[in-house]
Design a protein around this motif. Structure first.
Motif, PDB file in Angstrom:
ATOM      1  N   LEU A 194    -109.618  -0.415-120.084  1.00  0.00           N
ATOM      2  CA  LEU A 194    -110.133  -2.241-120.156  1.00  0.00           C
ATOM      3  C   LEU A 194    -111.153  -2.366-121.317  1.00  0.00           C
ATOM      4  CD1 LEU A 194    -109.312  -2.923-116.458  1.00  0.00           C
ATOM      5  CD2 LEU A 194    -107.918  -3.189-118.558  1.00  0.00           C
TER       6      LEU A 194
ATOM      7  N   TYR B 236    -101.148   0.165-121.732  1.00  0.00           N
ATOM      8  CA  TYR B 236    -101.426  -0.847-120.881  1.00  0.00           C
ATOM      9  C   TYR B 236    -101.858  -2.088-122.248  1.00  0.00           C
ATOM     10  CZ  TYR B 236    -105.982  -3.565-121.453  1.00  0.00           C
ATOM     11  OH  TYR B 236    -106.967  -4.335-121.185  1.00  0.00           O
ATOM     12  N   ILE B 237    -100.956  -2.883-121.765  1.00  0.00           N
ATOM     13  CA  ILE B 237    -100.321  -5.229-123.174  1.00  0.00           C
ATOM     14  C   ILE B 237    -101.973  -5.825-121.612  1.00  0.00           C
ATOM     15  CG2 ILE B 237    -100.195  -5.792-123.814  1.00  0.00           C
ATOM     16  CD1 ILE B 237     -96.993  -4.856-124.061  1.00  0.00           C
ATOM     17  N   THR B 238    -101.818  -5.778-120.695  1.00  0.00           N
ATOM     18  CA  THR B 238    -102.504  -7.022-120.249  1.00  0.00           C
ATOM     19  C   THR B 238    -101.980  -6.889-118.544  1.00  0.00           C
ATOM     20  OG1 THR B 238    -102.364  -8.886-120.040  1.00  0.00           O
ATOM     21  CG2 THR B 238    -100.472  -8.437-120.015  1.00  0.00           C
ATOM     22  N   THR B 239    -102.912  -7.811-118.694  1.00  0.00           N
ATOM     23  CA  THR B 239    -103.407  -7.210-116.134  1.00  0.00           C
ATOM     24  C   THR B 239    -103.813  -8.516-116.180  1.00  0.00           C
ATOM     25  OG1 THR B 239    -103.859  -5.811-114.719  1.00  0.00           O
ATOM     26  CG2 THR B 239    -105.793  -5.612-116.531  1.00  0.00           C
ATOM     27  N   THR B 240    -103.041  -8.495-114.477  1.00  0.00           N
ATOM     28  CA  THR B 240    -103.688 -10.395-114.206  1.00  0.00           C
ATOM     29  C   THR B 240    -104.103  -9.521-112.469  1.00  0.00           C
ATOM     30  OG1 THR B 240    -103.061 -12.052-113.567  1.00  0.00           O
ATOM     31  CG2 THR B 240    -101.690 -10.210-113.605  1.00  0.00           C
ATOM     32  N   ARG B 241    -105.044 -10.663-112.026  1.00  0.00           N
ATOM     33  CA  ARG B 241    -105.931 -10.177-110.850  1.00  0.00           C
ATOM     34  C   ARG B 241    -104.534 -11.667-109.935  1.00  0.00           C
ATOM     35  NH1 ARG B 241    -110.393 -12.088-108.351  1.00  0.00           N
ATOM     36  NH2 ARG B 241    -110.352 -10.485-106.013  1.00  0.00           N
ATOM     37  N   MET B 242    -103.230 -12.407-110.165  1.00  0.00           N
ATOM     38  CA  MET B 242    -102.127 -13.193-109.759  1.00  0.00           C
ATOM     39  C   MET B 242    -100.888 -12.214-109.590  1.00  0.00           C
ATOM     40  SD  MET B 242    -103.290 -16.881-111.849  1.00  0.00           S
ATOM     41  CE  MET B 242    -105.016 -17.370-111.885  1.00  0.00           C
TER      42      MET B 242
ATOM     43  N   GLN C 258     -99.063  -5.286-117.976  1.00  0.00           N
ATOM     44  CA  GLN C 258     -97.943  -5.437-118.031  1.00  0.00           C
ATOM     45  C   GLN C 258     -97.517  -3.612-119.179  1.00  0.00           C
ATOM     46  OE1 GLN C 258     -96.523  -8.625-120.366  1.00  0.00           O
ATOM     47  NE2 GLN C 258     -97.552  -9.995-118.395  1.00  0.00           N
TER      48      GLN C 258
END
Lengths: 263, 357
Positions: free
Chosen positions: A112, A184-190, A236
């Motif tokens: 990250l 990994y491409i992207t991440t979120t807390r939602m 993702q």
């Protein structure tokens, strides 16, 4: 070429520690993307037990203040039990905390924070981009000499890289680990996956966790996206199992195998 | 106790709109520059800041200089977004961008790149800088880390809850925190997302600029919103604006689970599909939480949408100015007032697309 690399396996949680570790020199244990999956001390003890005779790397996520509280006793225990361990950091605050409180543990700059450009749609536009731009998309921020100098006082001696679909370019940089086959491409807390099967409301909320990332994953396909997207939990990923031929020239001396998207 | 001064940070993409947004009530401005020399070498997709569309940015430092002149004449500070993530060969050009921005008289730079942060003392000594949301400040240790490096302000991620933001502000009273308050609520964490934006500008060339420049894409979205979702989603994905973001594609979704029933999987697939729609990403707003945030110690609020037309920016500023006048109301009354104000200013009801929970 891969024979010259140290071989590691990434196991995200204690429930998956029964996986055979033969052929691996090092165990990576923990999650980069979600503080709700920070291992308990009990889980860490089980992982350390499994890693006897092997190298050990604790993987940590980005954290809120609450997450940092959860991480502290785990790091304390790691220092006590495996003072030679590495800790993958994905949060500048965690790096700072380690530096102040656990200078013996070896920090490693996580996926990250290294800032590779991973979006797969680069494959669709690469031929229309200037050469310099294509080169830029193969590099990462953490390989800049300025960043390497910045990291030195923190004791960071390694960076964690994804196996980019568009290829890697490294002239210099710290020794690197290459994760495969999931980038990994992207991440979120939602977290979209959380309770996706009985969700009555919008995704726009940080919901109480049901740990559905452990039982459910999705594949997303679109003609406008050159590869499938794998959605697991809050993150993702793309799949790429074609390793570069020139690992040594790229400064990659460790391969980190992910048996599944690491959540 | 005296009321804290609350700042409204408004985006601009042209000197022509500077005076108007300030007269409307903006107290600080921010912008980016994507000049031809940078674009020719790295394209818009690798923009020097986090807005990859040409229309989001000023095209030259002459424009920036003029914007700063007008803003300073009205007593308002201007911040330059330099919150891209840079690789080694870009450093000479990044340095030039920084030096040219500073020479234009900007009051601060907005930064995400750790390398640029490390170089600020050498390249722009004494120049104020703020940590972009791309700096992913989720905890007090990270806030302290940036503060020690000299940051004057930290822009918080949208992915903190209100209580978490307030807690951060209370634990770190020496740090100025800024929160997003209007527009563009991506589901992914800005600083950890590596999807490219501005891809269609490459694929479609100058044609793509026309709808963006005239803000037709936003108008199109408003139209699509009025349609039933099953019609709107594929349509949006097929059209220019919908296809630009990977989060807005009309994905075919398949679930895999050994434990869930097929019916649960189908439900889950339907839900996930609904999350990837352009209809979920616009008009996001945190204004209902403004009162709680101000009382909790957060006093700087950012309006997103540099590419929006001036009319939209003016409405956004007016909405915030009117909301800020009602902070003395109870939370419930404040929320009712805000929703009524939204309807009056934008001509449509609030869609409950909230940044913060």
């Amino acid at each position: 070429m891969t024979d010259e690399c140290e071989k590691a396996i990434l196991i995200p949680n204690a429930g998956k520690l029964d996986r055979p570790l033969d052929g691996y020199d090092r165990l990576y244990f923990g999650v980069e993307f979600c503080q709700r999956l920070i291992p308990t001390q009990q889980a860490l003890a089980a992982a350390l037990e499994r890693a006897q005779g092997k190298g050990f790397t604790l993987v940590t996520p980005f954290v809120t203040d609450a997450g940092l509280q959860r991480l502290r006793p785990v790091l304390d225990m790691l220092q006590r039990e495996r003072p030679d361990a590495e800790v993958v950091v994905n949060d500048w605050g965690v790096l700072d905390y380690l530096h102040e409180n656990h200078p013996n543990l070896e920090p490693v700059l996580g996926r990250l924070l290294v800032k590779q450009k991973r979006g797969p749609r680069i494959l669709r536009i690469a031929e229309k981009l200037p050469t310099e731009a294509v080169d830029h998309f193969r590099r990462c921020v953490a390989d800049s000499s300025v960043v390497i100098r910045f990291l030195q006082p923190y004791g960071v001696g390694r960076v964690e890289l994804d196996n980019l679909l568009q290829g890697l370019r490294r002239d210099d940089g710290l020794p690197a680990s290459l994760y495969y086959p999931y980038g990994y491409i992207t991440t979120t807390r939602m977290c979209l996956t959380n309770a996706a099967y009985d969700r009555k409301r919008s995704f726009r909320e940080i919901f109480p966790c049901k740990k559905d990332c452990q039982i459910l994953s999705f594949t997303l396909r679109s003609p406008k996206m050159p590869v499938e997207i794998i959605l697991r939990g809050n993150t993702q990923f793309y799949f790429n199992d074609r390793l570069p031929d020139n690992l040594a020239a790229l400064g990659i001396d460790r391969l980190v195998y992910e048996p599944e998207p690491p959540l | 106790m005296s009321k804290p001064r609350v700042e409204i940070l408004c985006p601009v993409n042209s000197p022509a709109e500077v005076e108007a947004v300030i007269r409307q009530g903006a107290t600080e401005l921010y912008c980016g520059v994507l000049r031809r020399s940078w674009k020719g070498k790295y394209s818009n997709v690798a923009s020097p800041n986090r807005r990859e569309w040409t229309s989001s940015n000023m095209q030259s430092y002459d424009e920036l200089r003029e914007a700063v002149r007008i803003a300073h004449g009205l007593g308002v500070r201007v911040f330059l977004a330099m919150n891209g993530l840079y690789t080694e060969p870009q450093y000479p050009m990044v340095r030039r961008e920084v030096e040219d921005g500073v020479a234009c008289g900007v009051d601060a730079l907005i930064i995400a790149d750790i390398g640029l942060l490390a170089m600020m003392r050498e390249w722009a000594p004494g120049v104020e800088f703020h940590i972009s949301t791309g700096g992913t400040t989720f905890n007090s240790m990270t806030a302290r880390f940036y503060k020690r490096l000299g940051a004057a302000r930290i822009v918080l991620p949208r992915h903190l809850r209100v209580d978490e933001m307030i807690s951060l502000a209370r634990r770190n009273p020496a740090i100025v925190f800024e929160a997003f308050i209007l527009n563009r609520g991506c589901k992914n964490i800005d600083g950890f997302c590596t999807f490219q934006h501005g891809v269609n500008e490459i694929r479609m060339g100058p044609l793509y600029r026309i709808p963006k420049k005239l803000n037709l894409d936003l108008r199109l979205l408003q139209f699509l919103r009025a349609l039933p979702e099953r019609c709107a989603r594929p349509l949006a994905s097929a059209l220019v604006s919908g296809a630009d973001g990977a989060c807005f594609l009309d994905y075919e979704v398949s679930a895999e689970s050994e434990r869930l029933t097929r019916r649960q999987c189908t439900e889950a697939e339907r839900f996930i599909k609904s999350c990837f729609s352009v209809l979920t990403g616009i008009d996001t707003c945190g204004v209902c939480q403004l009162k709680a945030l101000v009382e909790g110690g957060i006093t700087h609020f950012k309006i997103v949408g540099r590419e929006n037309v001036t009319d939209k920016k003016l409405r956004d500023v007016r909405f915030l100015v009117e909301a800020l006048r009602r902070l003395d109301e109870t939370q419930d009354a404040f929320r009712r007032t805000v929703r009524a104000t939204y309807r009056r200013i934008y001509g449509v009801p609030c869609r409950n697309l909230c940044y913060f929970t």
